[in-house]
Scaffold this active site. Structure first.
Site, short mmCIF file in Angstrom:
data_model
loop_
_atom_site.label_atom_id
_atom_site.label_comp_id
_atom_site.label_asym_id
_atom_site.label_seq_id
_atom_site.Cartn_x
_atom_site.Cartn_y
_atom_site.Cartn_z
CB SER A 148 1.07 5.09 -56.03
OG SER A 148 0.90 6.31 -55.52
CG ASP A 195 -5.33 5.65 -51.39
OD1 ASP A 195 -4.91 6.86 -51.55
OD2 ASP A 195 -4.69 4.37 -51.96
CG HIS A 210 -1.42 5.93 -51.09
ND1 HIS A 210 -2.11 5.60 -52.14
CD2 HIS A 210 -0.22 6.15 -52.00
CE1 HIS A 210 -1.73 5.76 -53.51
NE2 HIS A 210 -0.36 6.25 -53.05
#
Length: 233
Positions: A148, A195, A210
């Site tokens: 991320s 995602d 995610h």
């Protein structure tokens, strides 16, 4: 400990996402949609996940064949987080043996506000740790990795590593998915179906997908990739 709904709502009110077309250092928060943080199991914390801190480089541990410099995602604890950091370490140790794997987390803030500037000073910290790893263990194969916001950290570290050999980069749920990492020839990206941080449409809305990298098998696949690209088994 799992994020609470209250924390997610607070983050949603403060975090801004950035269009993928611009490099992390030039993104404009004002022109970007806001992240949305629904509550779902396993994202950002949980029990029984083992240590969320790894400091083999800064502790000057014994040299290993592979050294992974890992940047966690927004709001994750320790310096390797929960969703990807520990599973990737475990997968590498299972694949190669613990005696071949050094692991180092990047001690950057990983704050909600950091999404607006590509991980803040995380890139500089990651580059410094990679350089230290090579200085201490010249024959180790350095792998950059992040999840991320940690993916943005990898992208910012690359340009600082022109004279440091990097074997590969492996990124999960990367906001800059589709962009090369400067000075890194071998790049593997993982973007789970659904995602929207790394996929299409790139809305930067945080969905359950995610947080799926912890259990979806990507960590084991990444360990296989790292073994293949480094020639270490």
């Amino acid at each position: 400990m799992l994020f609470t709904n209250t924390l997610f709502l607070a983050l949603a009110a403060t975090v801004t996402a950035l269009p993928n077309a611009l490099p992390p250092t030039k993104r404009s928060a004002a022109a970007a949609p806001a992240y949305s943080f629904p509550s779902f199991p396993g994202f950002g914390g949980g029990s029984g996940d083992g240590s969320r801190t790894a400091n083999d480089v800064t502790n000057k541990a014994a040299c290993k064949a592979i050294t992974v410099i890992f940047a966690r995602g927004t709001g994750e604890s320790g310096n390797i987080g929960y969703v990807v950091g520990p599973p990737l370490l475990q997968a590498l140790q299972s694949k190669l043996g613990a005696d071949k794997v050094a692991y180092q987390g990047v001690p950057y803030a990983a704050s909600a506000a950091g999404n607006a500037n590509g991980g803040g000073n995380g890139g500089q910290l990651m580059a410094s740790l990679a350089q230290q790893a090579v200085q201490q263990c010249p024959s180790t194969k350095v792998i950059l990795s992040g999840y991320s916001q940690g993916g943005s950290v990898v992208h910012k570290a690359g340009p600082l590593l022109a004279s440091t050999p990097i074997a590969a980069a492996v990124i999960f749920g990367d906001p800059s998915n589709g962009q090369a990492v400067t000075n890194v020839k071998n790049l593997k990206e993982y973007c789970a179906q659904g995602d929207n941080v790394c996929g299409t449409p790139r809305t930067y809305t945080i969905t359950a997908a995610h947080g799926s990298y912890r259990t979806n098998g990507n960590a084991a696949d990444a360990a296989n990739y790292i073994s293949s690209v480094t020639g270490i088994a």
